[in-house]
Design a protein around this motif. Structure first.
Motif, PDB file in Angstrom:
ATOM      1  N   VAL A  99      38.764  77.314  -0.833  1.00  0.00           N
ATOM      2  CA  VAL A  99      39.649  77.914  -1.836  1.00  0.00           C
ATOM      3  C   VAL A  99      40.219  76.829  -2.746  1.00  0.00           C
ATOM      4  CG1 VAL A  99      41.706  79.320  -2.202  1.00  0.00           C
ATOM      5  CG2 VAL A  99      40.263  79.750  -0.214  1.00  0.00           C
ATOM      6  N   GLY A 100      40.018  77.015  -4.049  1.00  0.00           N
ATOM      7  CA  GLY A 100      40.578  76.086  -5.033  1.00  0.00           C
ATOM      8  C   GLY A 100      41.705  76.749  -5.806  1.00  0.00           C
ATOM      9  N   GLU A 101      41.950  76.180  -6.985  1.00  0.00           N
ATOM     10  CA  GLU A 101      43.141  76.561  -7.748  1.00  0.00           C
ATOM     11  C   GLU A 101      42.855  77.688  -8.751  1.00  0.00           C
ATOM     12  OE1 GLU A 101      45.590  73.091  -9.046  1.00  0.00           O
ATOM     13  OE2 GLU A 101      44.806  73.693 -10.983  1.00  0.00           O
ATOM     14  N   ALA A 102      42.094  77.343  -9.784  1.00  0.00           N
ATOM     15  CA  ALA A 102      41.801  78.298 -10.858  1.00  0.00           C
ATOM     16  C   ALA A 102      40.601  77.763 -11.640  1.00  0.00           C
ATOM     17  CB  ALA A 102      42.993  78.421 -11.795  1.00  0.00           C
ATOM     18  N   PRO A 103      39.881  78.633 -12.320  1.00  0.00           N
ATOM     19  CA  PRO A 103      38.772  78.124 -13.128  1.00  0.00           C
ATOM     20  C   PRO A 103      39.286  77.276 -14.289  1.00  0.00           C
ATOM     21  CG  PRO A 103      39.071  80.500 -13.451  1.00  0.00           C
ATOM     22  CD  PRO A 103      40.002  80.089 -12.356  1.00  0.00           C
ATOM     23  N   GLY A 104      38.491  76.303 -14.679  1.00  0.00           N
ATOM     24  CA  GLY A 104      38.792  75.490 -15.855  1.00  0.00           C
ATOM     25  C   GLY A 104      37.790  75.808 -16.952  1.00  0.00           C
ATOM     26  N   GLN A 106      34.845  74.521 -17.838  1.00  0.00           N
ATOM     27  CA  GLN A 106      33.434  74.662 -17.463  1.00  0.00           C
ATOM     28  C   GLN A 106      33.194  75.939 -16.668  1.00  0.00           C
ATOM     29  OE1 GLN A 106      30.924  73.105 -18.426  1.00  0.00           O
ATOM     30  NE2 GLN A 106      31.723  71.196 -19.266  1.00  0.00           N
ATOM     31  N   GLU A 107      34.119  76.232 -15.752  1.00  0.00           N
ATOM     32  CA  GLU A 107      33.976  77.417 -14.895  1.00  0.00           C
ATOM     33  C   GLU A 107      34.014  78.683 -15.756  1.00  0.00           C
ATOM     34  OE1 GLU A 107      36.031  74.823 -14.098  1.00  0.00           O
ATOM     35  OE2 GLU A 107      34.768  74.090 -12.452  1.00  0.00           O
ATOM     36  N   GLU A 108      34.907  78.679 -16.744  1.00  0.00           N
ATOM     37  CA  GLU A 108      35.004  79.849 -17.622  1.00  0.00           C
ATOM     38  C   GLU A 108      33.709  80.018 -18.424  1.00  0.00           C
ATOM     39  OE1 GLU A 108      38.519  81.500 -20.387  1.00  0.00           O
ATOM     40  OE2 GLU A 108      37.451  79.788 -21.223  1.00  0.00           O
ATOM     41  N   GLN A 112      31.419  80.715 -13.070  1.00  0.00           N
ATOM     42  CA  GLN A 112      31.348  80.414 -11.625  1.00  0.00           C
ATOM     43  C   GLN A 112      32.419  79.398 -11.259  1.00  0.00           C
ATOM     44  OE1 GLN A 112      27.904  79.045  -9.649  1.00  0.00           O
ATOM     45  NE2 GLN A 112      26.537  80.490 -10.663  1.00  0.00           N
ATOM     46  N   PRO A 113      33.026  79.550 -10.078  1.00  0.00           N
ATOM     47  CA  PRO A 113      34.004  78.538  -9.678  1.00  0.00           C
ATOM     48  C   PRO A 113      33.343  77.188  -9.383  1.00  0.00           C
ATOM     49  CG  PRO A 113      33.968  80.377  -8.089  1.00  0.00           C
ATOM     50  CD  PRO A 113      32.893  80.627  -9.099  1.00  0.00           C
ATOM     51  N   PHE A 114      34.089  76.137  -9.608  1.00  0.00           N
ATOM     52  CA  PHE A 114      33.672  74.776  -9.218  1.00  0.00           C
ATOM     53  C   PHE A 114      32.299  74.383  -9.766  1.00  0.00           C
ATOM     54  CE2 PHE A 114      36.940  75.404  -5.882  1.00  0.00           C
ATOM     55  CZ  PHE A 114      37.621  74.208  -6.009  1.00  0.00           C
ATOM     56  N   VAL A 115      32.161  74.405 -11.086  1.00  0.00           N
ATOM     57  CA  VAL A 115      30.908  73.911 -11.673  1.00  0.00           C
ATOM     58  C   VAL A 115      31.136  72.707 -12.585  1.00  0.00           C
ATOM     59  CG1 VAL A 115      29.523  76.025 -11.528  1.00  0.00           C
ATOM     60  CG2 VAL A 115      31.051  75.691 -13.470  1.00  0.00           C
ATOM     61  N   PRO A 117      33.330  68.847 -13.277  1.00  0.00           N
ATOM     62  CA  PRO A 117      33.334  67.579 -12.524  1.00  0.00           C
ATOM     63  C   PRO A 117      33.880  67.742 -11.098  1.00  0.00           C
ATOM     64  CG  PRO A 117      34.216  67.269 -14.726  1.00  0.00           C
ATOM     65  CD  PRO A 117      33.994  68.735 -14.585  1.00  0.00           C
ATOM     66  N   ALA A 118      34.936  68.542 -10.929  1.00  0.00           N
ATOM     67  CA  ALA A 118      35.470  68.748  -9.562  1.00  0.00           C
ATOM     68  C   ALA A 118      34.433  69.461  -8.702  1.00  0.00           C
ATOM     69  CB  ALA A 118      36.769  69.548  -9.608  1.00  0.00           C
ATOM     70  N   GLY A 119      33.684  70.347  -9.331  1.00  0.00           N
ATOM     71  CA  GLY A 119      32.633  71.072  -8.605  1.00  0.00           C
ATOM     72  C   GLY A 119      31.518  70.145  -8.144  1.00  0.00           C
ATOM     73  N   SER A 139      35.954  80.216  -3.614  1.00  0.00           N
ATOM     74  CA  SER A 139      36.823  81.080  -4.418  1.00  0.00           C
ATOM     75  C   SER A 139      38.038  80.291  -4.906  1.00  0.00           C
ATOM     76  CB  SER A 139      37.256  82.286  -3.583  1.00  0.00           C
ATOM     77  OG  SER A 139      37.720  83.305  -4.405  1.00  0.00           O
ATOM     78  N   ASN A 140      38.854  80.957  -5.697  1.00  0.00           N
ATOM     79  CA  ASN A 140      40.073  80.337  -6.217  1.00  0.00           C
ATOM     80  C   ASN A 140      41.266  81.258  -5.996  1.00  0.00           C
ATOM     81  OD1 ASN A 140      39.382  77.792  -7.487  1.00  0.00           O
ATOM     82  ND2 ASN A 140      38.187  78.992  -8.948  1.00  0.00           N
ATOM     83  N   VAL A 141      42.443  80.669  -5.899  1.00  0.00           N
ATOM     84  CA  VAL A 141      43.661  81.468  -5.799  1.00  0.00           C
ATOM     85  C   VAL A 141      43.816  82.313  -7.065  1.00  0.00           C
ATOM     86  CG1 VAL A 141      46.179  81.333  -5.763  1.00  0.00           C
ATOM     87  CG2 VAL A 141      44.860  79.827  -4.321  1.00  0.00           C
ATOM     88  N   PHE A 219      43.119  67.307   0.121  1.00  0.00           N
ATOM     89  CA  PHE A 219      43.235  66.989  -1.310  1.00  0.00           C
ATOM     90  C   PHE A 219      42.146  67.709  -2.106  1.00  0.00           C
ATOM     91  CE2 PHE A 219      44.985  63.026   0.674  1.00  0.00           C
ATOM     92  CZ  PHE A 219      46.301  63.236   0.273  1.00  0.00           C
ATOM     93  N   HIS A 220      42.482  68.020  -3.345  1.00  0.00           N
ATOM     94  CA  HIS A 220      41.533  68.683  -4.240  1.00  0.00           C
ATOM     95  C   HIS A 220      40.454  67.670  -4.658  1.00  0.00           C
ATOM     96  CE1 HIS A 220      40.002  70.881  -7.699  1.00  0.00           C
ATOM     97  NE2 HIS A 220      40.659  71.944  -7.263  1.00  0.00           N
ATOM     98  N   PRO A 221      39.200  68.121  -4.792  1.00  0.00           N
ATOM     99  CA  PRO A 221      38.154  67.182  -5.245  1.00  0.00           C
ATOM    100  C   PRO A 221      38.521  66.485  -6.558  1.00  0.00           C
ATOM    101  CG  PRO A 221      37.150  69.261  -4.557  1.00  0.00           C
ATOM    102  CD  PRO A 221      38.646  69.450  -4.466  1.00  0.00           C
TER     103      PRO A 221
HETATM  104  N1  URA Z   1      39.154  73.486  -9.797  1.00  0.00           N
HETATM  105  C1  URA Z   1      39.431  74.527  -9.006  1.00  0.00           C
HETATM  106  O1  URA Z   1      40.378  74.504  -8.253  1.00  0.00           O
HETATM  107  N2  URA Z   1      38.656  75.576  -9.060  1.00  0.00           N
HETATM  108  C2  URA Z   1      37.594  75.645  -9.840  1.00  0.00           C
HETATM  109  O2  URA Z   1      36.917  76.652  -9.821  1.00  0.00           O
HETATM  110  C3  URA Z   1      37.323  74.536 -10.648  1.00  0.00           C
HETATM  111  C4  URA Z   1      38.108  73.464 -10.615  1.00  0.00           C
END
Ligand code: URA
Length: 262
Positions: A99-104, A106-108, A112-115, A117-119, A139-141, A219-221
């Motif tokens: 579980v991550g935070e929210a799309p940024g 690139q994700e938007e 897709q979530p996490f695609v 740099p963090a992805g 997924s994301n919160v 920690f978050h990627p």
């Molecule tokens: N960071 C997040 O927490 N979630 C994403 O989907 C992308 C970056």
């Protein structure tokens, strides 16, 4: 006349697990609270929308949650999240849920979530664990990219109101997937799920619980991306991942045990 409790019990029997309370209902509840023990007429609260995971398979249930989230009135009412929803990706029957935070940005763009740099960092972590993103559930919160003034490629964290508006979907996803382990990446996901108001440094390194499921906060990627040297933080995240692998009874080689040690 049925009371609120009767109504909620009826919804529960029908399989409804989460109920969104709109402004009108909130007013009614406030009134009830004010009446206290006066025991006047029971009031029936109108329920604006209730989340239901409809379907037979986990994949169908997740798809139905995504359809509901896309039109969720609490999100529309806020007006601070962007329109495009980014729900989740991966295996809806996974043993591991991330579980991550929210799309940024690139994700938007890619839906897709996490695609971004963090992805990519996350993919590297999964690879080091011997896993792929197809095997896990990501997924994301918050399911929508938080909007910014003069929006370009910048991103921001979701506010607590924004998280509250979409968190019921994450809880419903957890109920569908029923993973053996959840990893919460970063302070936003950890706070959203654990509500402990503590930093990730304090929360990580130990097992927590969410709805009876073992949860590891780490920690978050993207935090790792911003560390210059960062060997210590990498090792800390890796130790959390080793604990997850142990919990899932995944094979761990000596080489894996030694990653990011000085
Ligand atoms: N960071 C997040 O927490 N979630 C994403 O989907 C992308 C970056």
């Amino acid at each position: 006349m049925p009371t609120i409790l009767d109504y909620l019990k009826q919804l529960k029997r029908q399989g409804v697990e989460y109920v969104e309370v709109d402004d009108e209902a909130r007013g009614v509840l406030r009134e009830l609270y004010t009446r206290g023990s006066a025991r006047k007429q029971p009031v029936v609260a109108p329920v604006a929308q209730a989340i239901q995971a409809v379907g037979t398979t986990s994949a169908e249930k997740i798809a139905s949650l995504a359809t509901q989230a896309a039109n969720w009135s609490a999100v529309k009412a806020l007006g601070t999240l962007r329109d495009k929803m980014v729900f989740s990706v991966g295996n809806p029957d996974a043993r591991l849920m991330l579980v991550g935070e929210a799309p940024g940005y690139q994700e938007e763009r890619q839906g897709q979530p996490f695609v971004g740099p963090a992805g990519q960092k996350l993919d590297a972590i999964l690879k080091a664990m011997g896993l792929s993103r197809e095997e896990v559930y990501l997924s994301n919160v918050c399911k929508f990219r938080p909007a910014m003034k003069n929006q370009t490629t910048g991103n921001r964290k979701p506010s607590s109101e924004e998280m509250a508006a979409t968190l019921p979907f994450l809880c419903a996803e957890i109920d569908v997937v029923r993973p053996d382990v959840i990893i919460a990446f970063g302070a936003t996901a950890s706070e959203g799920l654990l509500k402990q108001g503590q930093s990730v440094s304090k929360l990580r390194g130990e097992w927590r619980q969410f709805q009876g499921i073992p949860l590891r906060a780490t920690f978050h990627p993207s935090y790792l991306l911003h560390q210059q040297e960062g060997l210590k933080e990498k090792r800390q995240v890796w130790e959390d991942m080793l604990a997850v692998m142990e919990k899932l009874r995944l094979p761990i080689s000596e080489k894996q045990r030694g990653f990011f040690k000085k």
